[in-house]
Design a protein around this motif. Structure first.
Motif: not given
Length: 311
Positions: A49-52, A83-92, A94-95
């Motif tokens: 669930d990358p968007a969520g 860090g988590y911030r970088d992961l969030r950007l990748a998730l966004a 990907l979404a």
């Protein structure tokens, strides 16, 4: 010890760039078996669930997965993000790709009672995804450096055990047909014996999905110490094999299941990397590679001609 030997790498290898968003799911599949259960929950949640998850803070993701903020941060780093911030950007990102229709299809594991029609469909989807994941994660800069080393190699040794040895043999057969001197070693004792003879100007290639196969790591280490350029084709670029590899080519794998062991699925991505290496070398050595390839085709055609078989 001669001056051509390597005591230590000439300079520290630069930290790898964070994986592209499209490669995140592949990274999760590859690393999940080695993670703790809490880290697995985080990794599998963000991949499914990358968007969520992109909308969640580190605290929110920790609460959703029943883990801690520290676990979320450690998982992010293990997946290749600072860090988590970088992961969030990748998730966004990907979404956004998924919303545009680029979402990879998720297939179920093969069940004992699946029909052959379902087996064919599931295997085909898994193979396609495995290849796409490998292509997305492959570092082209590392690939180009590996190709350049092979083009100028005096001698090429390839180390692999089991299924990885089959991939190594495939690479060696390709290189031989364009006039390069290459050998595949499956016996670990012979591999080390041959590695001792490696020198500057030679290339040693180790193929191991896990990155920790001792019988593959040891000859690569010996070749590295004797000055050869070393290449690792592995699903674990952070594994022990990386300590003795000048260039690392990362592979992906489909999910392991009871009826589909990792050795089968990892071979698909390894063969893709091998083909990329071969084509790269053939392109750069075309003037000599093309005549050699033609000669090998002609020799095989002559061997199997009807007239020749009547003798």
């Amino acid at each position: 010890m001669k001056e051509t030997f390597k005591d230590v790498p000439a300079e520290p290898r630069p930290a790898p760039a964070p994986p592209a968003p499209a490669a995140l799911a592949a990274k999760v599949r590859t690393l999940a078996p080695t993670m703790t259960r809490s880290m697995q929950r985080v990794a599998e949640t963000v991949a499914s669930d990358p968007a969520g998850c992109a909308a969640l803070t580190v605290t929110g993701l920790a609460e959703r997965t029943g883990t801690s903020e520290a676990t979320v941060v450690r998982t992010s780093r293990l997946l290749g993000y600072p860090g988590y911030r970088d992961l969030r950007l990748a998730l966004a990102a990907l979404a956004a790709q998924q919303a545009a229709g680029g979402a990879p299809a998720v297939t179920a594991d093969i069940a004992v009672d699946d029909s052959l029609v379902d087996v064919v469909a599931k295997l085909a989807q898994e193979e396609q995804q495995c290849l796409a994941d490998t292509a997305a994660a492959l570092d082209v800069t590392q690939l180009e450096a590996a190709v350049a080393a092979l083009c100028g190699a005096r001698r090429i040794d390839v180390y692999g055990i089991g299924a990885s040895n089959l991939v190594g043999q495939d690479l060696v057969q390709k290189l031989l047909r364009i006039g390069l001197i290459a050998h595949a070693h499956a016996d670990p004792h012979l591999a080390v014996t041959n590695a001792v003879q490696m020198r500057t100007g030679d290339v040693a290639i180790a193929i191991t999905h896990s990155g920790r196969t001792t019988d593959v790591i040891e000859p690569l280490r010996v070749a590295f110490d004797h000055g050869a350029t070393t290449i690792a084709i592995t699903g674990r670029p952070d594994g022990e094999i990386a300590s003795y590899a000048d260039h690392i080519l990362t592979t992906s794998t489909a999910r392991e299941s009871e009826l589909r062991p990792a050795a089968m699925s990892s071979r698909t991505s390894q063969l893709l990397v091998v083909d990329c290496l071969f084509i790269g070398v053939a392109q750069r050595t075309y003037e000599t590679a093309a005549p050699a390839l033609s000669a090998s085709y002609e020799a095989l055609a002559h061997r199997h001609s009807p007239r020749n078989n009547q003798r």
